[in-house]
Scaffold this active site. Structure first.
Site, PDB file in Angstrom:
ATOM      1  N   ASP A  31       3.603   9.156  -2.950  1.00  0.00           N
ATOM      2  CA  ASP A  31       3.375   8.479  -4.233  1.00  0.00           C
ATOM      3  C   ASP A  31       4.718   8.252  -4.934  1.00  0.00           C
ATOM      4  O   ASP A  31       5.583   9.127  -4.922  1.00  0.00           O
ATOM      5  CB  ASP A  31       2.438   9.323  -5.113  1.00  0.00           C
ATOM      6  CG  ASP A  31       1.839   8.510  -6.244  1.00  0.00           C
ATOM      7  OD1 ASP A  31       0.630   8.249  -6.206  1.00  0.00           O
ATOM      8  OD2 ASP A  31       2.593   8.111  -7.174  1.00  0.00           O
ATOM      9  N   ILE A  32       4.845   7.096  -5.547  1.00  0.00           N
ATOM     10  CA  ILE A  32       6.113   6.744  -6.209  1.00  0.00           C
ATOM     11  C   ILE A  32       6.321   7.564  -7.489  1.00  0.00           C
ATOM     12  O   ILE A  32       7.452   7.734  -7.947  1.00  0.00           O
ATOM     13  CB  ILE A  32       6.126   5.221  -6.509  1.00  0.00           C
ATOM     14  CG1 ILE A  32       7.538   4.689  -6.627  1.00  0.00           C
ATOM     15  CG2 ILE A  32       5.297   4.869  -7.738  1.00  0.00           C
ATOM     16  CD1 ILE A  32       7.619   3.157  -6.620  1.00  0.00           C
ATOM     17  N   ASN A  88      -9.745   8.582  -7.566  1.00  0.00           N
ATOM     18  CA  ASN A  88     -10.039   8.094  -8.914  1.00  0.00           C
ATOM     19  C   ASN A  88     -10.821   6.789  -8.808  1.00  0.00           C
ATOM     20  O   ASN A  88     -10.467   5.914  -8.016  1.00  0.00           O
ATOM     21  CB  ASN A  88      -8.736   7.857  -9.684  1.00  0.00           C
ATOM     22  CG  ASN A  88      -7.973   9.144  -9.930  1.00  0.00           C
ATOM     23  OD1 ASN A  88      -8.573  10.203 -10.099  1.00  0.00           O
ATOM     24  ND2 ASN A  88      -6.653   9.064  -9.931  1.00  0.00           N
ATOM     25  N   HIS A 101      -7.820   4.747  -2.363  1.00  0.00           N
ATOM     26  CA  HIS A 101      -6.782   5.655  -1.875  1.00  0.00           C
ATOM     27  C   HIS A 101      -7.188   7.080  -2.199  1.00  0.00           C
ATOM     28  O   HIS A 101      -7.784   7.352  -3.239  1.00  0.00           O
ATOM     29  CB  HIS A 101      -5.416   5.331  -2.493  1.00  0.00           C
ATOM     30  CG  HIS A 101      -5.460   5.119  -3.972  1.00  0.00           C
ATOM     31  ND1 HIS A 101      -5.947   3.962  -4.538  1.00  0.00           N
ATOM     32  CD2 HIS A 101      -5.104   5.920  -5.000  1.00  0.00           C
ATOM     33  CE1 HIS A 101      -5.880   4.061  -5.850  1.00  0.00           C
ATOM     34  NE2 HIS A 101      -5.375   5.253  -6.157  1.00  0.00           N
TER      35      HIS A 101
END
Ligand code: 5GP
Length: 115
Positions: A31-32, A88, A101
């Protein structure tokens, strides 16, 4: 045609990502904006917008992704310490990218219940 999602752009090499795992059905990259010392996203290559719209035809790829978690968390070094999977969905669920995701979070003790 629907605009490509960020994750489709990563899949197609248009946006760089730190890939952790990849096969013909799914990919996993860091994850960024990590929310834990280890935070990766496991994503189907073929777009499903969110878990709330998944259909029976998506069962194979979704099942496949779940069976890859053991291998991926081993690669990430969190298979023994533990980890959390999060999906989510929608506004209240905190979804920001409309391409299904699975967050893989670990590397520290995670709180429960989540915020
Ligand atoms: P969501 O909020 O939809 O559950 O999760 C979307 C996640 O995608 C966020 O954790 C966010 O940091 C991550 N993300 C958004 N854009 C990018 C990107 O360009 N590259 C990577 N590696 N992660 C991204």
């Amino acid at each position: 045609m629907e605009e490509k999602s960020i994750f489709e752009k990563i899949r197609d090499g248009e946006i760089p990502a730190q890939m952790v795992y990849e096969d013909e059905h799914c990919m996993c990259f860091r994850d960024i904006q990590p929310q834990a010392p280890v935070h990766a996203l496991l994503v189907p290559k073929q777009r499903i917008n969110r878990i709330g719209v998944a259909e029976s035809t998506d069962a194979t790829v979704l099942g496949h992704m779940m069976t890859k978690v053991a291998e991926i968390t081993k690669t990430l070094g969190i298979d023994e310490s533990g980890f959390r999977l999060v999906v989510n969905n929608g506004r209240d669920g905190g979804e920001t990218v409309p391409h299904l995701h699975i967050h893989i979070l670990g590397g520290r003790k995670l709180e429960w219940p989540p915020g």
